[in-house]
Design a protein around this motif. Structure first.
Motif, PDB file in Angstrom:
ATOM      1  N   CYS A 136       3.891   9.714  14.280  1.00  0.00           N
ATOM      2  CA  CYS A 136       3.780   8.888  15.481  1.00  0.00           C
ATOM      3  C   CYS A 136       4.267   7.506  15.140  1.00  0.00           C
ATOM      4  CB  CYS A 136       2.348   8.840  15.988  1.00  0.00           C
ATOM      5  SG  CYS A 136       2.191   7.844  17.492  1.00  0.00           S
ATOM      6  N   PRO A 137       5.538   7.224  15.351  1.00  0.00           N
ATOM      7  CA  PRO A 137       6.557   8.157  15.830  1.00  0.00           C
ATOM      8  C   PRO A 137       7.100   8.988  14.666  1.00  0.00           C
ATOM      9  CG  PRO A 137       7.565   6.034  15.392  1.00  0.00           C
ATOM     10  CD  PRO A 137       6.105   5.898  15.032  1.00  0.00           C
ATOM     11  N   ARG A 178      -7.544  -2.827  -1.692  1.00  0.00           N
ATOM     12  CA  ARG A 178      -7.303  -4.094  -0.985  1.00  0.00           C
ATOM     13  C   ARG A 178      -8.345  -4.300   0.103  1.00  0.00           C
ATOM     14  NH1 ARG A 178      -1.096  -4.183   0.820  1.00  0.00           N
ATOM     15  NH2 ARG A 178      -1.781  -6.191   1.640  1.00  0.00           N
ATOM     16  N   MET A 180      -9.355  -2.081   2.396  1.00  0.00           N
ATOM     17  CA  MET A 180      -9.174  -1.343   3.656  1.00  0.00           C
ATOM     18  C   MET A 180      -9.451   0.134   3.421  1.00  0.00           C
ATOM     19  SD  MET A 180      -5.751  -3.228   4.977  1.00  0.00           S
ATOM     20  CE  MET A 180      -5.210  -3.957   3.470  1.00  0.00           C
ATOM     21  N   ILE A 194       4.645   5.049   4.839  1.00  0.00           N
ATOM     22  CA  ILE A 194       5.084   3.775   5.419  1.00  0.00           C
ATOM     23  C   ILE A 194       3.898   2.861   5.746  1.00  0.00           C
ATOM     24  CG2 ILE A 194       5.301   4.710   7.784  1.00  0.00           C
ATOM     25  CD1 ILE A 194       7.722   2.817   8.109  1.00  0.00           C
ATOM     26  N   CYS A 195       2.784   3.414   6.221  1.00  0.00           N
ATOM     27  CA  CYS A 195       1.668   2.533   6.590  1.00  0.00           C
ATOM     28  C   CYS A 195       1.055   1.833   5.378  1.00  0.00           C
ATOM     29  CB  CYS A 195       0.635   3.292   7.426  1.00  0.00           C
ATOM     30  SG  CYS A 195       1.290   3.699   9.061  1.00  0.00           S
ATOM     31  N   THR A 197       2.428   1.243   2.672  1.00  0.00           N
ATOM     32  CA  THR A 197       3.455   0.355   2.136  1.00  0.00           C
ATOM     33  C   THR A 197       3.459  -0.973   2.881  1.00  0.00           C
ATOM     34  OG1 THR A 197       4.771   2.277   1.587  1.00  0.00           O
ATOM     35  CG2 THR A 197       5.928   0.174   1.614  1.00  0.00           C
ATOM     36  N   TYR A 198       3.147  -0.921   4.171  1.00  0.00           N
ATOM     37  CA  TYR A 198       3.076  -2.151   4.964  1.00  0.00           C
ATOM     38  C   TYR A 198       1.645  -2.672   5.082  1.00  0.00           C
ATOM     39  CZ  TYR A 198       7.991  -2.304   5.844  1.00  0.00           C
ATOM     40  OH  TYR A 198       9.335  -2.416   5.652  1.00  0.00           O
ATOM     41  N   GLY A 199       0.786  -2.222   4.169  1.00  0.00           N
ATOM     42  CA  GLY A 199      -0.530  -2.835   4.055  1.00  0.00           C
ATOM     43  C   GLY A 199      -1.580  -2.330   5.019  1.00  0.00           C
ATOM     44  N   GLU A 200      -1.321  -1.201   5.674  1.00  0.00           N
ATOM     45  CA  GLU A 200      -2.325  -0.639   6.583  1.00  0.00           C
ATOM     46  C   GLU A 200      -2.701   0.745   6.088  1.00  0.00           C
ATOM     47  OE1 GLU A 200      -3.816  -1.662   9.401  1.00  0.00           O
ATOM     48  OE2 GLU A 200      -2.845  -3.610   9.628  1.00  0.00           O
TER      49      GLU A 200
ATOM     50  N   ALA D 152      11.492  -4.235  11.337  1.00  0.00           N
ATOM     51  CA  ALA D 152      11.084  -3.477  10.145  1.00  0.00           C
ATOM     52  C   ALA D 152      10.719  -4.420   9.007  1.00  0.00           C
ATOM     53  CB  ALA D 152      12.188  -2.519   9.724  1.00  0.00           C
ATOM     54  N   ALA D 153      11.464  -5.510   8.870  1.00  0.00           N
ATOM     55  CA  ALA D 153      11.182  -6.430   7.761  1.00  0.00           C
ATOM     56  C   ALA D 153       9.818  -7.072   7.947  1.00  0.00           C
ATOM     57  CB  ALA D 153      12.258  -7.503   7.685  1.00  0.00           C
ATOM     58  N   GLY D 156       7.293  -3.294   9.626  1.00  0.00           N
ATOM     59  CA  GLY D 156       7.485  -1.914   9.180  1.00  0.00           C
ATOM     60  C   GLY D 156       8.426  -1.109  10.050  1.00  0.00           C
ATOM     61  N   ARG D 157       8.269  -1.216  11.364  1.00  0.00           N
ATOM     62  CA  ARG D 157       9.147  -0.503  12.295  1.00  0.00           C
ATOM     63  C   ARG D 157       8.843  -1.021  13.691  1.00  0.00           C
ATOM     64  NH1 ARG D 157       5.531   4.890  11.402  1.00  0.00           N
ATOM     65  NH2 ARG D 157       3.758   4.083  12.562  1.00  0.00           N
ATOM     66  N   HIS D 160       5.868   1.491  17.261  1.00  0.00           N
ATOM     67  CA  HIS D 160       4.541   1.553  16.679  1.00  0.00           C
ATOM     68  C   HIS D 160       4.484   0.772  15.363  1.00  0.00           C
ATOM     69  CE1 HIS D 160       4.245   4.027  20.000  1.00  0.00           C
ATOM     70  NE2 HIS D 160       4.506   5.181  19.453  1.00  0.00           N
ATOM     71  N   ILE D 162       3.422  -1.596  12.222  1.00  0.00           N
ATOM     72  CA  ILE D 162       2.369  -1.292  11.257  1.00  0.00           C
ATOM     73  C   ILE D 162       1.619  -2.544  10.788  1.00  0.00           C
ATOM     74  CG2 ILE D 162       1.897  -0.339   8.979  1.00  0.00           C
ATOM     75  CD1 ILE D 162       4.535   1.355   9.539  1.00  0.00           C
ATOM     76  N   ALA D 163       2.361  -3.508  10.273  1.00  0.00           N
ATOM     77  CA  ALA D 163       1.717  -4.605   9.550  1.00  0.00           C
ATOM     78  C   ALA D 163       1.037  -5.633  10.453  1.00  0.00           C
ATOM     79  CB  ALA D 163       2.733  -5.292   8.646  1.00  0.00           C
ATOM     80  N   MET D 164       1.012  -5.392  11.783  1.00  0.00           N
ATOM     81  CA  MET D 164       0.408  -6.369  12.689  1.00  0.00           C
ATOM     82  C   MET D 164      -1.078  -6.081  12.801  1.00  0.00           C
ATOM     83  SD  MET D 164       3.310  -6.125  15.619  1.00  0.00           S
ATOM     84  CE  MET D 164       2.675  -7.522  16.544  1.00  0.00           C
ATOM     85  N   THR D 165      -1.879  -7.080  12.562  1.00  0.00           N
ATOM     86  CA  THR D 165      -3.317  -6.840  12.588  1.00  0.00           C
ATOM     87  C   THR D 165      -4.014  -8.029  13.233  1.00  0.00           C
ATOM     88  OG1 THR D 165      -5.139  -6.050  11.227  1.00  0.00           O
ATOM     89  CG2 THR D 165      -3.830  -7.833  10.313  1.00  0.00           C
ATOM     90  N   THR D 170      -0.422  -7.774   7.516  1.00  0.00           N
ATOM     91  CA  THR D 170      -0.819  -7.167   6.242  1.00  0.00           C
ATOM     92  C   THR D 170       0.380  -7.016   5.313  1.00  0.00           C
ATOM     93  OG1 THR D 170      -0.505  -4.972   7.192  1.00  0.00           O
ATOM     94  CG2 THR D 170      -2.740  -5.860   7.223  1.00  0.00           C
ATOM     95  N   HIS D 171       1.519  -7.523   5.752  1.00  0.00           N
ATOM     96  CA  HIS D 171       2.719  -7.431   4.922  1.00  0.00           C
ATOM     97  C   HIS D 171       3.618  -8.591   5.345  1.00  0.00           C
ATOM     98  CE1 HIS D 171       6.029  -5.388   2.752  1.00  0.00           C
ATOM     99  NE2 HIS D 171       6.783  -5.958   3.679  1.00  0.00           N
TER     100      HIS D 171
END
Ligand SMILES: Cc1cc2nc3c(=O)[nH]c(=O)nc-3n(C[C@H](O)[C@H](O)[C@H](O)COP(=O)(O)OP(=O)(O)OC[C@H]3O[C@@H](n4cnc5c(N)ncnc54)[C@H](O)[C@@H]3O)c2cc1C
Ligand code: SF4
Ligand code: SF4
Ligand code: SF4
Lengths: 253, 283, 351, 430
Positions: A136-137, A178, A180, A194-195, A197-200, D152-153, D156-157, D160, D162-165, D170-171
């Protein structure tokens, strides 16, 4: 070999997976030479009914969808679930654990009966499917890889590894360290972690591995400060349908 | 080192296959095909019965396949009997003579058939197990005088699943080989034995002391056949198996075929029961 | 050859010099832990790091490695053997022992030219461990607290300077033309010897028995019910094997482009802890239970590798214990099996 | 007026996100029925958030829409942060804006090139264009790729994120990544110019209908994240009063709600933003508007795509400025800002590609107890129907095919995002 004719369909979804297909053209414009796209409502007006491979995005969430699904199954040689909604019911299935009337009323108030709906299901609950491209996606590289498999005359195959495997291939610091939490240990890999890797932490969008140790992971989550509500919430972003199925199976045995 | 191996090493990686040409493809059953392959420059594979090669199709993958031809019969070509079960084997089944596959090997130790000389031999292939055993059987038959009595007990699921039927008939026709065949599920034409392979042991008479048994089949078969053989008094060192394990390299690196401290690909795939009886997970 | 002395203040210059000719990698902080990564700025280098997430094996056996590329459906195949001269700074002694084992595995039998090429082009600058790096390490018990002879240069922290022990011609090459190193003086030798003596008491033995007994203890434990207990806890996430410096199992897969003609064959680190590892076509899984996979893992570390290569497959780095979310650790496992082997234990492993 | 009977029934409009039908029924010159039916299945996001930890909201609501996922996530985070008294850092604000531009670019490029342009070039999709005008298609893919890489930078993409919190990220992108993106954005400027030139040549239909335009406004900038709600009919509202602006109501032919403010309907989106905020545009973007003949006060809904092209220029130029600011400050790894309290109500508002988006949450002790999301396409539906009612009589003399095409192009010009719009508000708040 003639180019395979492929068609895209969508049911209850955000169309993000089909957009990812469009995005995959950015790096692989040659995709248009490899296959013939005959139907893709989101991106084209041409509409062909003669297709061999149907990619279906979205979950089945109202009785009216079933006829269309059956029709697709009949016309296509191969039906492939595209993304978490089609594969797992996706976020749409969150509501399956809630009383349906309550959900409808909450959103539509006294007009609730205007809108047909029932618990959201993966398409495999309605018609037999041949393969899935989870996520997703979906991951666009995995989509392209899946297409090469199909062109080779075989079904997409995803190794039965948990996300931790790919996470550690990348040398990531585990998000548990970390502060989480993460469903990586029970979730099917293929997303290149990927998640994390991006800290989630992983939310489980690709579904469970074949033999997940859910009780052990619950203990881990509790150890990392989550109460029952939080654990349930974490395990029901994408996994509601699969977990309800597992519970039903446990009950039967 | 065999010539092929030398050739392989010239590519400077043990993982790079040599390209072999398919010279013939023959249907054996619904699921199995027999491929005849030829190496470049007519190199000889120089294998031993029981050894295997890694067969690959670029873009699809690689899998270990036993060499079914006997080194005593063919020199410049070799044969593989391949069952269609998955990705690679399905793709291989699409191939025609004149097309190419990648080959690495031969790998593994093969059967120590020189040590079997002078003994009675009992071959027990189950299903696809005949593929590796055929290599050994023909080796032995081509040197018939060096061995004692030869018995073949072959079990298949149904008459349609029998492999190498013509060769079976040839062996059956020979006076110096006792061949018995059984099927689990007979059809109307079947007049032979019915039942799992162990049923063939009932009327079997052998000189236990002087018999070497070689058993190759699916994992479930081994324990049952083993009990029969030990029951007949055959010694642990004279009972031989060929093991199937997942293999990703064939050269003792990838770890998939590891059976305790043993690498099936290098230390096997053929083992005597005495070799492996103490190893958990072996059988 | 005698020791050299390099003042700490010279380290940055040296690293920058090396960077001109080599890829230089070393430990750097990342989210509260440390990882080996390319050093773009010597200030990032943390030679006094505790331990790293992945061991330096990632430069000898990359997590994903292209074995060969093919064109035209395989009618042309080119081995992908990468020669990338790399200096690894700050390799701990346990990891040096692990590299020694990897060397043995990949040089013997069928030599693995990919590994060998990486290895030949890798310069190992190891560093003496002066205090335990974290709660989970047990190098002293495993006999890996001193450096094996595989190093090219070996550093010991003397406070304001490092002693540099030159282990090979490759090591000499790394110092060639660098003028901020000089021969150690008698005082330096005395200091070094004091530092080395003082370090030992800081480490404790963590195993309740001598490591030479480990293979036998494990042999006796094959049917222990302890494996079932571990199997119940284990998530089968495979992290323990990914972070282990002596794990080298791999999977192989092909990728092709959309013309289906060109592509590559890739090997990827695999893990014996995942479900499919020992599955064969036809559906038989030789280690379908987590308990059996845990047993395989620990026996491989403590017994099988010893039997196959004469070296114990665990170097006591403790990374697996740090990674494991359900606290399965080699120290506890080995000690518990030792305790149980002292009593006779009737329970059978459920196969 | 022509006395004509025409039935238009576009079953599942193509090249739009989500499922909608156009039904127009003209009997003897009289318009009997004129509807944009939203037949997308209801999604129930608001109900699904109830009882969950507040941190789940942005993850789940980003799944409302695959095109404006970053927009939903940003709006959701702003709502939560307002509710919990979190003030994001300056760096977070800059990164969110840059990330947002990535999505604006991605979505507008998709719309302008792949969904709209085929209508003008007489083809059914971008696929035949790949053969007939490969340079145009490759340009679109190239621009889209850069937009996606921008997101992406940072997160993440873009589909959807990822790193937004809540409270931050988070990145973080590396300095090298920012330099490389900057160089690519510079290189993209020629593609932006080419896009403007392309749109100068496309025959945008003539059609005017005056309506109310609503957008977020800030004194400091052309606003995409936060601001005050402003209308071309006059009046401003703080975002917390969004309900007074949107006044949602249900109609039976749509699983998405309709909205109305000071008139029967209003328009949101690029054209509305342009009409409200043109004075805040980057000079280069203003020049692009001039070149394409787009002037403030424009009442031609077909010009919405042109306004999007203007925003493509704005977002590209301003992204470069933002990257320069970030590089000057240097990227810091910051922990997300912790909440000041665990209960509260908050509204977030952002200008996502299709217009103003609201999320409103009520949070108690860290768990969401009430949620409401108002989506731009929902706000536009009544306005689209009003446009259709005005347009049909003007084009009745055309063939049925042409009428259908004109209507389809009208709806497409709004860039409707139908799967987004099928939410409903929380009646408990009414
Ligand atoms: C020493 C030895 C000798 C052998 N000799 C022969 C022989 O002579 N003839 C013969 O026919 N076979 C032989 N085999 C078996 C043969 O190697 C396997 O059948 C073969 O590996 C199947 O490969 P495949 O790609 O066709 O099947 P796969 O695609 O690998 O599928 C087989 C099954 O494995 C699963 N699977 C697990 N991992 C994967 C993955 N990564 N990709 C795809 N599927 C996966 C699938 O679900 C499927 O059910 C031998 C095996 C060994 C070890
Ligand atoms: S971050 Fe998640 S996926 Fe990665 S190692 Fe930790 S638990 Fe596994
Ligand atoms: S890290 Fe722990 S949980 Fe994961 S496979 Fe290893 S022992 Fe099992
Ligand atoms: S088993 Fe654990 S402690 Fe031993 S070497 Fe591997 S990671 Fe280190």
């Amino acid at each position: 070999m003639a180019k395979p004719k492929i068609a895209f369909f969508e049911f209850t979804s955000c169309e993000g997976c089909q957009l990812t297909v469009v995005d995959s053209l950015q790096d692989h414009p040659e995709l248009l030479d490899a296959v013939e796209i005959v139907q893709f409502r989101e991106a084209m007006s041409e509409k062909g009914e003669d297709y061999q491979i149907a990619f279906i995005e979205g979950s089945c969430s109202r009785p009216g969808d079933e006829a269309k699904l059956n029709e697709i199954r009949e016309k296509a040689d191969l039906v492939i679930a595209l993304g978490a909604c089609a594969h797992l019911g996706g976020v749409n299935a969150i509501r399956n654990r809630m009383p349906l009337e309550d959900v409808r009323k909450y959103v539509y108030g006294d007009k609730a009966e205007w809108y047909a709906t029932y618990p959201a299901r993966p398409i495999s609950a309605v018609i037999p499917i041949d393969a899935v491209i989870p996520g997703c996606p979906i991951d666009r590289n995995e989509f392209i890889r899946a297409v090469t498999y199909l062109l080779q005359g075989r079904l997409p195959y995803i190794p039965d590894n948990p996300v931790c495997i790919e996470c550690k291939l990348k040398g990531n610091v585990c998000v548990y360290h970390r502060g989480m939490t993460c469903l990586g240990p029970i979730t099917l890999a293929g997303c290149d972690a990927i998640c994390p890797t991006y800290g989630e932490g992983c939310d489980g969008c690709r579904g469970l591995i074949s033999a997940p140790n859910i009780p052990a992971l619950r203990t881990v989550l509790a150890e990392h400060g989550m109460n029952e509500t939080d654990i349930e919430a974490k395990m029901t972003v994408f996994l509601t349908y699969q977990r309800m199925e597992l519970e039903a199976a446990d009950h039967d045995s | 080192m065999t010539t092929l191996l030398k050739e392989t090493l010239q590519h400077s990686s043990i993982y790079v296959p040599t390209i072999a040409r398919i010279t013939a493809v023959r249907d054996l059953t619904e699921l199995e095909k027999l491929f005849t392959l030829e190496l470049p420059h007519h190199y000889s594979l120089s294998h031993r019965p029981g050894q295997f090669v890694e067969v690959s199709l670029m873009g699809v993958g690689e899998a270990p396949i036993s060499i079914t031809s006997s080194p005593s019969r063919t020199n410049s070509v070799f044969e593989l009997c391949i069952r269609r079960v998955g990705n690679l084997t399905n793709a291989l089944h699409q191939l025609q003579p004149g097309q190419f596959v990648g080959i690495r090997g031969p790998f593994g130790r093969g059967f120590p058939f020189e040590r079997f000389r002078g003994k009675d031999l009992l071959f027990v292939p189950g299903g696809l197990g005949l593929a590796p055993l055929r290599s050994l059987i023909n080796e032995v038959l081509d040197d018939r005088g060096k061995y004692g009595r030869i018995t073949i007990l072959y079990g298949a699921r149904s008459p349609q699943d029998l492999l190498f039927r013509e060769e079976l008939a040839e062996w059956q026709a020979r006076a110096d080989v006792d061949v018995q065949v059984t099927v689990d599920r007979p059809d109307d034409t079947w007049g032979g034995n019915i039942g799992v392979i162990t049923t063939l042991f009932k009327n079997l008479h052998l000189h236990a002391r002087n018999t070497v048994a070689v058993v190759v089949g699916p994992p479930v078969m081994y324990r049952f056949v083993l009990m029969e053989l030990l029951g007949k008094g055959i010694s642990e060192g004279n009972i031989w198996f060929s093991f199937e394990r997942r293999m990703k390299c064939g050269v003792g690196k990838c770890g998939h075929c590891q059976l305790q401290h043993i690498y099936t690909c290098q230390d096997g795939p053929s083992f005597s029961y005495a070799d492996i009886k103490h190893l958990e997970e072996a059988l | 050859m005698g020791f050299k002395i390099m003042p700490k203040s010279a380290l940055a210059d040296w690293v920058n010099r090396l960077r001109a000719d080599y890829r230089v990698v070393g430990p750097q902080p990342r989210h509260g832990q440390y990882v080996f990564a390319e050093i773009n700025d010597p200030a990032d280098l943390a030679l006094d790091y505790p331990t790293s997430v992945l061991p330096p094996k990632q430069y000898l056996l990359p997590p994903r490695e292209v074995l060969f590329n093919f064109q035209n459906s395989g009618m042309r195949i080119e081995a992908n053997i990468k020669v990338e001269p790399t200096v690894i700074l700050g390799v701990h002694t346990c990891d040096m022992h692990a590299i020694r084992l990897l060397d043995h595995v990949h040089n013997n039998g069928y030599a693995d030219q990919h590994y060998q090429t990486h290895r030949a082009n890798t310069y190992l600058v190891s560093i003496e461990c002066l205090k335990p790096c974290m709660e989970h390490s047990f190098c002293k018990s495993m006999g890996t607290l001193t450096v094996p002879e595989e190093f090219d240069l070996h550093l010991t922290d003397l406070g304001t300077a490092y002693t540099v022990d030159i282990g090979s011609e490759k090591g000499e090459k790394l110092l060639e033309g660098f003028d901020q190193v000089w021969d150690a003086s008698d005082d330096d030798y005395q200091l070094l010897s004091r530092v080395l003596t003082e370090k030992w008491p800081r480490f404790s033995y963590r195993l309740d028995f001598d490591v030479t007994e480990l293979p036998d203890i494990l042999n006796l434990s094959q049917k222990s019910s302890y494996w079932n207990e571990l199997g119940d806890r284990c998530l089968a996430c495979g992290m323990c094997t990914k972070v282990c410096p002596t794990c080298y199992c791999f999977d192989v897969s092909d990728t092709v482009d959309l013309t289906l003609k060109n592509g590559k064959r890739i090997r990827t680190w695999d893990s014996c802890q995942v479900e499919e590892f020992a599955l064969v076509a036809g559906g038989h899984n030789f280690r379908s239970k987590r308990a059996l996979r845990q047993r395989h893992r620990f026996l491989r570390k403590g017994k099988y590798q010893y039997e196959a290569f004469g070296m114990v497959g665990c170097v006591g780095c403790g990374r697996c214990a740090q990674a494991c979310l359900v606290h399965i650790t080699p120290v506890e496992t080995f000690n518990e099996l030792y305790r149980r082997s002292q009593r006779t234990e009737p329970a059978e492993v459920k196969a | 007026m022509t006395v004509k009977t025409v039935k238009v029934d576009v079953h599942h409009l193509t090249r739009v996100e989500g499922h909608g039908n156009i039904v127009v029924d003209v009997q003897k010159g009289e318009l009997k029925q004129c509807e944009l039916q939203i037949v997308e299945t209801p999604r129930f996001f608001e109900a699904m958030l109830r009882g969950r930890p507040y941190g789940d909201s942005s993850t789940i609501t980003s799944r409302i829409c695959g095109i404006c996922a970053v927009g939903h996530a940003t709006t959701s985070l702003r709502a939560t942060e307002t509710a919990l008294g979190i003030e994001p850092t300056q760096q977070t604000v800059l990164l969110r804006k840059l990330n947002f531009y990535g999505e604006i670019l991605d979505s507008h490029i998709l719309h302008a090139y792949m969904l709209i342009a085929p209508d003008f070039l007489g083809v059914g999709s971008v696929i035949p264009l790949a053969k007939s005008a490969p340079d145009v298609v490759l340009r679109a893919l190239r621009m889209k790729k850069l937009s996606g890489d921008l997101c992406a930078a940072i997160c993440g993409r873009h589909t959807h994120p990822i790193a937004m919190t809540v409270g931050g990220f988070t990145h973080f992108p590396t300095t090298e990544e920012l330099y490389s993106l900057r160089a690519r954005l510079e290189a993209m400027l020629t593609d932006v110019t080419a896009t403007v030139e392309l749109y100068q040549t496309l025959p945008i239909p003539d059609f005017e209908r005056d309506t109310e335009y609503i957008a977020l406004r800030k004194d400091s900038e052309y606003s995409f994240i936060d601001g005050t709600i402003a209308s071309t009919d006059g009046g401003t509202w703080p975002v917390s009063q969004y309900r007074d602006v949107t006044n949602e109501y249900l109609v039976p032919h749509s699983s998405a709600k309709h909205a109305a403010n000071q008139r029967q309907s209003y328009m949101v989106g690029a054209l509305a933003r342009f009409n409200v905020n043109h004075d805040k545009l980057h000079p280069q973007a203003r020049a692009a508007a001039d070149a394409m003949g787009l002037k403030p006060g424009c009442t031609n809904p077909y010009m919405n795509t042109v306004a999007q092209v203007v925003e493509i220029a704005h977002a590209t130029y301003d992204s470069i400025t933002l990257i320069d600011k970030l590089l000057e400050r240097g990227i810091q790894w910051e922990e997300p800002v912790a909440p000041a309290r665990l209960s509260g109500e908050g509204t977030g508002a952002c200008e996502v590609p299709r217009g103003i988006l609201f999320h409103n949450y009520v949070i108690e002790e860290g768990y969401v107890v009430g949620a409401n999301c108002i989506i731009p396409t929902g706000q536009n539906l009544a306005n689209i129907e009003a446009d259709m009612r005005a347009l049909v009589p003007q084009i009745l003399d055309r063939s049925r095919e042409d009428i259908t095409l004109a209507l389809e192009m009208l709806v497409r010009a709004y860039d409707p995002c139908i799967s987004c719009s099928t939410h409903m508000l929380n009646v408990a708040f009414e």
